[in-house]
Design a protein around this motif. Structure first.
Motif, PDB file in Angstrom:
ATOM      1  N   UNK A 193      -9.337   6.365  -3.313  1.00 37.35           N
ATOM      2  CA  UNK A 193      -8.919   6.189  -1.953  1.00 37.35           C
ATOM      3  C   UNK A 193      -9.378   5.073  -1.273  1.00 37.35           C
ATOM      4  N   UNK A 194      -8.439   4.308  -0.470  1.00 41.81           N
ATOM      5  CA  UNK A 194      -9.025   3.117   0.029  1.00 41.81           C
ATOM      6  C   UNK A 194      -8.994   3.392   1.608  1.00 41.81           C
ATOM      7  N   UNK A 240      -3.770   5.811   1.101  1.00 41.66           N
ATOM      8  CA  UNK A 240      -4.299   6.235   2.263  1.00 41.66           C
ATOM      9  C   UNK A 240      -4.064   7.616   2.064  1.00 41.66           C
ATOM     10  N   UNK A 241      -5.114   8.400   2.568  1.00 42.23           N
ATOM     11  CA  UNK A 241      -5.121   9.997   2.896  1.00 42.23           C
ATOM     12  C   UNK A 241      -5.204  10.160   4.299  1.00 42.23           C
ATOM     13  N   UNK A 242      -4.862  11.171   5.040  1.00 44.66           N
ATOM     14  CA  UNK A 242      -5.105  11.483   6.213  1.00 44.66           C
ATOM     15  C   UNK A 242      -5.432  12.977   6.403  1.00 44.66           C
ATOM     16  N   UNK A 288       0.838  -1.146  -0.038  1.00 45.21           N
ATOM     17  CA  UNK A 288      -0.074  -0.131   0.011  1.00 45.21           C
ATOM     18  C   UNK A 288       0.894   0.972   0.077  1.00 45.21           C
ATOM     19  N   UNK A 289       0.385   2.304  -0.258  1.00 48.84           N
ATOM     20  CA  UNK A 289       1.239   3.575  -0.594  1.00 48.84           C
ATOM     21  C   UNK A 289       0.260   4.651  -0.065  1.00 48.84           C
ATOM     22  N   UNK A 290       1.439   5.521   0.862  1.00 44.35           N
ATOM     23  CA  UNK A 290       0.640   6.916   1.487  1.00 44.35           C
ATOM     24  C   UNK A 290       1.620   7.879   1.290  1.00 44.35           C
ATOM     25  N   UNK A 291       1.131   8.875   0.256  1.00 44.31           N
ATOM     26  CA  UNK A 291       1.778  10.269   0.132  1.00 44.31           C
ATOM     27  C   UNK A 291       1.420  11.162   1.345  1.00 44.31           C
ATOM     28  N   UNK A 319      -2.088  11.537  -7.414  1.00 48.06           N
ATOM     29  CA  UNK A 319      -1.678  10.423  -6.404  1.00 48.06           C
ATOM     30  C   UNK A 319      -2.406   9.245  -7.046  1.00 48.06           C
ATOM     31  N   UNK A 320      -3.638   9.240  -7.075  1.00 48.61           N
ATOM     32  CA  UNK A 320      -4.393   8.296  -7.521  1.00 48.61           C
ATOM     33  C   UNK A 320      -4.184   8.217  -8.784  1.00 48.61           C
ATOM     34  N   UNK A 321      -4.192   8.682  -9.542  1.00 51.68           N
ATOM     35  CA  UNK A 321      -3.844   8.504 -11.062  1.00 51.68           C
ATOM     36  C   UNK A 321      -2.658   7.904 -11.495  1.00 51.68           C
TER      37      UNK A 321
END
Length: 302
Positions: free
Chosen positions: A232-233, A210-212, A185-188, A200-202
């Motif tokens: 986003x998931x 993940x987004x916070x 999984x990826x978190x920017x 980011x999704x693209x």
């Protein structure tokens, strides 16, 4: 099937077999975790900012150590029956420490963790002055993390803090390398506009992202529905409970200090019977009754 295995399977289905976003809240303590579960949250997060505030009364500046975070994670995992994801900061050392962290967090009952590319002592992703390690360092840690886990469904997330210092393109390029190194999984961290969130999704169309949302942070506050439509998931609320706890404490303590009573705060309190029910007093009382001397004598006589 053991509880931890059930939680990992459940979380993997959320991430890889559903198009729905998982709305998660960071819990600063076990009581908050219990309340969040009772209010319907399907997964929880144990993270450094809240844990540092709760355990030490200090900011997220790399003062919370491995054992303190592990103890907090273990307590939360034992208290609830929903998946718990974990913040593992930079892994608390070199690749050998990363392996230890992965195995300890997995054993505690977490469903996964993220590792980030800041230098230690790290700081909150929305604070200024962050320093990053070379991309190769987190790549090595991610490979070590994947190798160390005992179960393939214990998920490893990469986190990059490059956006603030080097721009979105660098953050995306780093994240692509982290994904190739084994991140599930990826978190920017800290995109600075909704267009950046979409970008980011693209760039990661088939990867759980993940987004916070931090009130007062760099990323514009975006609803769960809108983030889900973007792709986003996971949506994480890192500081909400910490901030509201501090606010409520300050309001009540100001009243106690100035008036010596709680007349104006009582309508914002959970009352004694409801709180006892919330923390499971009835279950403990039933357990006492089940194993009382009288009950055991009756059991043995039969």
């Amino acid at each position: 099937m053991k509880k931890a295995e059930k939680m990992r399977e459940k979380f993997c289905k959320m991430m890889f077999e559903s198009d729905r976003l998982t709305n998660m809240v960071v819990v600063p303590d076990v009581l908050a975790a219990r309340v969040a579960e009772q209010q319907g949250f399907k997964a929880l997060f144990v993270a450094g900012y809240a844990a540092s505030s709760d355990l030490l009364g200090l900011p997220d500046r790399g003062v919370l150590d491995f054992n303190q975070q592990l103890d907090q994670l273990n307590r939360v995992c034992q208290a609830v029956n929903v998946p718990v994801f974990a913040d593992a900061d930079t892994g608390y050392g070199d690749v050998e420490n990363v392996k230890r962290t992965v195995q300890a967090f997995e054993q505690a009952g977490a469903v996964g963790l993220f590792l980030e590319d800041q230098q230690w002592p790290k700081r909150c992703g929305h604070m200024a002055g962050k320093q990053l390690v070379p991309t190769e360092e987190l790549e090595a840690k991610l490979r070590a993390a994947v190798e160390a886990r005992h179960h393939d469904n214990f998920l490893i997330m990469s986190r990059t803090d490059a956006r603030q210092s080097y721009g979105l393109e660098e953050a995306i390029n780093r994240s692509k390398r982290y994904k190739a190194a084994g991140a599930d999984m990826v978190f920017v961290e800290a995109p600075q506009s909704k267009d950046e969130l979409r970008q980011v999704v693209k760039e990661f169309p088939d990867v759980p992202l993940m987004a916070n949302m931090i009130e007062g942070g760099d990323t514009p506050l975006t609803s769960a529905d809108e983030l889900e439509k973007m792709g986003y998931r996971i949506l994480v609320h890192p500081n909400d409970l910490t901030y509201v706890d501090a606010y409520a404490d300050r309001m009540l303590l100001n009243e106690l200090h100035t008036t010596g009573k709680t007349d104006h705060s009582q309508d914002r309190m959970i009352e004694f019977p409801e709180f006892n029910q919330m923390v499971g007093l009835d279950k403990l009382n039933s357990l006492d009754q089940q194993y009382s001397n009288e009950s055991m004598k009756e059991y043995l006589n039969n």
